[in-house]
Write an enzyme that holds these catalytic residues in place. Structure first.
Site, mmCIF file in Angstrom:
data_model
loop_
_atom_site.group_PDB
_atom_site.id
_atom_site.type_symbol
_atom_site.label_atom_id
_atom_site.label_comp_id
_atom_site.label_asym_id
_atom_site.label_seq_id
_atom_site.Cartn_x
_atom_site.Cartn_y
_atom_site.Cartn_z
ATOM 1 N N HIS A 95 -1.949 11.102 -1.331
ATOM 2 C CA HIS A 95 -1.655 10.132 -2.538
ATOM 3 C C HIS A 95 -1.073 10.994 -3.683
ATOM 4 O O HIS A 95 -1.044 12.307 -3.548
ATOM 5 C CB HIS A 95 -2.806 9.426 -2.805
ATOM 6 C CG HIS A 95 -3.485 8.522 -1.582
ATOM 7 N ND1 HIS A 95 -4.644 7.960 -1.507
ATOM 8 C CD2 HIS A 95 -2.731 8.260 -0.346
ATOM 9 C CE1 HIS A 95 -4.819 7.413 -0.686
ATOM 10 N NE2 HIS A 95 -3.750 7.350 0.210
ATOM 11 N N ASP A 110 0.874 -1.377 0.058
ATOM 12 C CA ASP A 110 0.108 -0.056 -0.040
ATOM 13 C C ASP A 110 0.880 1.231 -0.074
ATOM 14 O O ASP A 110 1.664 1.433 0.673
ATOM 15 C CB ASP A 110 -0.968 -0.115 1.283
ATOM 16 C CG ASP A 110 -2.188 0.475 0.932
ATOM 17 O OD1 ASP A 110 -2.415 1.787 0.591
ATOM 18 O OD2 ASP A 110 -3.224 -0.278 0.890
ATOM 19 N N LYS A 169 -12.885 5.575 11.504
ATOM 20 C CA LYS A 169 -13.465 4.507 11.147
ATOM 21 C C LYS A 169 -12.985 3.284 11.849
ATOM 22 O O LYS A 169 -13.466 2.287 11.690
ATOM 23 C CB LYS A 169 -13.357 4.340 9.700
ATOM 24 C CG LYS A 169 -11.793 4.005 9.097
ATOM 25 C CD LYS A 169 -11.610 3.525 7.809
ATOM 26 C CE LYS A 169 -10.280 3.065 7.475
ATOM 27 N NZ LYS A 169 -10.160 2.780 5.942
ATOM 28 N N SER A 202 -6.681 3.728 -1.818
ATOM 29 C CA SER A 202 -6.674 2.334 -1.619
ATOM 30 C C SER A 202 -7.967 1.601 -2.031
ATOM 31 O O SER A 202 -8.032 0.553 -2.386
ATOM 32 C CB SER A 202 -6.320 2.201 -0.132
ATOM 33 O OG SER A 202 -5.174 2.678 0.057
ATOM 34 N N LYS A 211 -6.225 -1.825 6.912
ATOM 35 C CA LYS A 211 -6.430 -2.206 5.404
ATOM 36 C C LYS A 211 -7.232 -3.502 5.256
ATOM 37 O O LYS A 211 -7.280 -4.112 4.327
ATOM 38 C CB LYS A 211 -4.816 -2.498 4.737
ATOM 39 C CG LYS A 211 -4.320 -1.004 4.714
ATOM 40 C CD LYS A 211 -4.734 0.099 4.003
ATOM 41 C CE LYS A 211 -3.958 1.247 3.923
ATOM 42 N NZ LYS A 211 -4.698 2.315 3.129
ATOM 43 N N ASP A 237 -0.970 -0.037 -4.820
ATOM 44 C CA ASP A 237 -2.421 0.405 -5.244
ATOM 45 C C ASP A 237 -2.465 1.609 -5.332
ATOM 46 O O ASP A 237 -3.175 2.069 -6.243
ATOM 47 C CB ASP A 237 -3.345 -0.255 -4.000
ATOM 48 C CG ASP A 237 -3.066 0.700 -2.662
ATOM 49 O OD1 ASP A 237 -1.918 1.128 -2.730
ATOM 50 O OD2 ASP A 237 -3.831 0.676 -1.386
#
Length: 511
Positions: free
Chosen positions: A459, A18, A197, A68, A329, A437
């Site tokens: 990212h 990742d 989360k 991701s 993940k 990814d």
């Protein structure tokens, strides 16, 4: 006499690194600064190529950074999937969003009853979870329906965009409201609280109490609210803007969530709905895009169909897979790679590696990598497992902190883990497909709106390495195409397992 296949059809490992992006060496490239002899040799000595993992190649708007969720979805689907951000933009461009019957009904009702419309979402242009410009269309729709009381409950970012840019984005929110002729910022809170989360309800409850009951520190402006944070935009404390007056969610109001991605807003959405219901407030709640909440929240934009991907093909072929990742993940190697399907299918085994307590990724960049690696090695040694799918999270998760030194350590830890996994693959006669990814750690700074260069944990649009480690060494190594996309991963995996790509897949086997 035919040339023997360089890779024998048989069991293998799909290893998602990742945040493993490709870019030239630089002072802010954690991957090039780190000592990673295994990853370096992996790319140099084995069949490899660069795969596009952003923009249109994966179903995003042109120039949009990968993430991701879409990365794993496209890896699993074997085709680009129009992502929620693209579908929302298409709905805006076509006029379908403004004329949506449900939006029309919600706005008509709140206007007729003199209720308030509450717009809740992340205010930045990172395009990972939300885009601040989507507010323009929603505010314009509210103005058209003559909704007089429109409150914006702003969530500041500092993660998908450079830190300390929250003030500029809230200025943009105010500009959009002024242009529409309606709307004002009522509350401000950082995403660290509002978009947890991991089930940390103590964090989420601060956001719920702020929006539902107006419990927060008073601030005379959105800018002063942002400046009150000692931990950057991500952790702006719950702040109530005194100039907005009473902006609590009241009985008969409407709430519109404008994040287009579900995973980091659904905990907040569920808890707010539960809190309002428990306090006897009936609220019309709707989301811009489809959410995976316990509460049924109608969506204005439906998500793309992702059926016919790798999970379906594995099940149809009777092949067994083990999915391994730590908590951060875990959904990516299960829910997302299966096309946003939470069903545990026949032949699937899910292994979640959990940590202890709240994670400090800068202090502990190794995270739970040792335990993830042990689980992958154990699964690789099992004769009843056809495919091991694992995510090594460190490069991305630690990269998101924007801390260059910690991210370098994370890269080096990942390198050591890959070494162990490759050895396990050799011992068990497995091939390995290693792929990023999306990009992240290869660029750790970014120019801010004021021209300064600041740490960056977001990212990138860079391509990602894609490497195939054959399960035999007695034949010449194959050459991979010079270009690829993440959509080619699933067809390649199926080919290596001895099966054809599914009919829904538009990617191609790279061998």
């Amino acid at each position: 006499m035919s040339t023997p296949e360089p890779v024998l059809a048989g069991p293998g490992i799909l290893l998602v690194l990742d945040g493993w992006g490709s870019a030239d060496a630089a002072d802010d490239n954690a991957l090039s600064l780190a000592r990673t002899p295994v990853l370096d040799e992996l790319v140099a000595q084995h069949p490899s190529t660069l795969a596009e993992a952003s923009g249109e190649a994966v179903g995003l708007l042109p120039g949009t950074v990968g993430n991701s969720e879409i990365g794993h979805m496209v890896i699993g689907a074997g085709r680009p999937l129009p992502y929620d951000s693209l579908l929302v933009q298409q709905a805006i461009d076509s006029g379908a969003l403004r004329s949506h019957p449900r939006l029309d009904a919600v706005l008509n009702e709140v206007a007729a009853t003199s209720g308030a419309l509450h717009l809740i979402g992340l205010c930045s242009d990172g395009q990972i979870h939300a885009h601040v410009e989507h507010l323009s269309e929603l505010l314009a729709a509210a103005a058209t329906h003559q909704v007089e009381r429109v409150f914006i409950h702003a969530i500041t970012d500092g993660r998908d965009v450079a830190d300390h840019t929250g003030e500029a984005y809230l200025t943009r929110v105010a500009e959009l409201a002024a242009a529409a002729g309606t709307g004002q910022i009522a509350t401000v809170i950082g995403r660290g609280y509002a978009m947890d989360k991991a089930g940390d309800l103590d964090l989420t409850e601060r956001a719920v109490a702020l929006v539902a009951d107006g419990r927060g520190s008073p601030a005379d402006s959105a800018h002063s609210a942002v400046h009150s944070s000692e931990r950057g935009d991500e952790w702006v404390p719950a702040s109530v803007l005194t100039e907005a007056g009473d902006a609590r969610v009241a009985d008969g109001d409407a709430v519109l969530w404008f994040n287009f991605r579900s995973d980091r807003i659904q905990q907040f959405a569920d808890r707010l709905h539960e809190h309002l219901t428990a306090s006897g407030r009936t609220v019309n709640m709707v989301s811009l895009a489809q959410y995976d909440t316990r509460t049924a929240i109608p969506a204005l934009v439906k998500r793309a169909d992702a059926s016919g991907g790798l999970a379906d093909e594995l099940q149809e072929a009777g092949l067994r897979s083990v999915r391994i990742a730590e908590t951060e993940k875990f959904e990516h190697v299960t829910y997302y790679i299966n096309g946003r399907d939470a069903t545990v299918r026949d032949g699937e085994e899910h292994v979640r590696i959990t940590g202890e307590g709240k994670a400090d990724y800068v202090a502990h960049p190794h995270m739970n990598l040792d335990r993830v690696t042990d689980a992958v090695v154990e699964a690789a040694g099992r004769v009843d497992v056809d495919l091991v799918i694992a995510n090594l999270a460190n490069i991305d998760v630690v990269g998101h902190t924007g801390n260059l030194a910690a991210t370098v350590t994370a890269c080096e830890a990942t390198d050591a883990a890959v070494d162990q996994i490759l050895q396990a693959a050799r011992n068990s006669g497995r091939w390995v497909v290693a792929v990023g990814d999306h990009g992240n750690a290869e660029r750790m700074t970014k120019q801010a709106p004021d021209g300064s260069v600041r740490p960056y944990g977001g990212h990138t649009t860079n391509p990602v390495p894609l490497v195939i480690v054959p399960n035999r060494t007695d034949t010449p190594a194959p050459t991979l195409p010079g270009t690829a996309t993440l959509a080619d991963v699933a067809p390649t995996i199926l080919h290596l397992l001895g099966h054809k790509p599914g009919p829904a897949m538009t990617g191609r086997p790279l061998l």
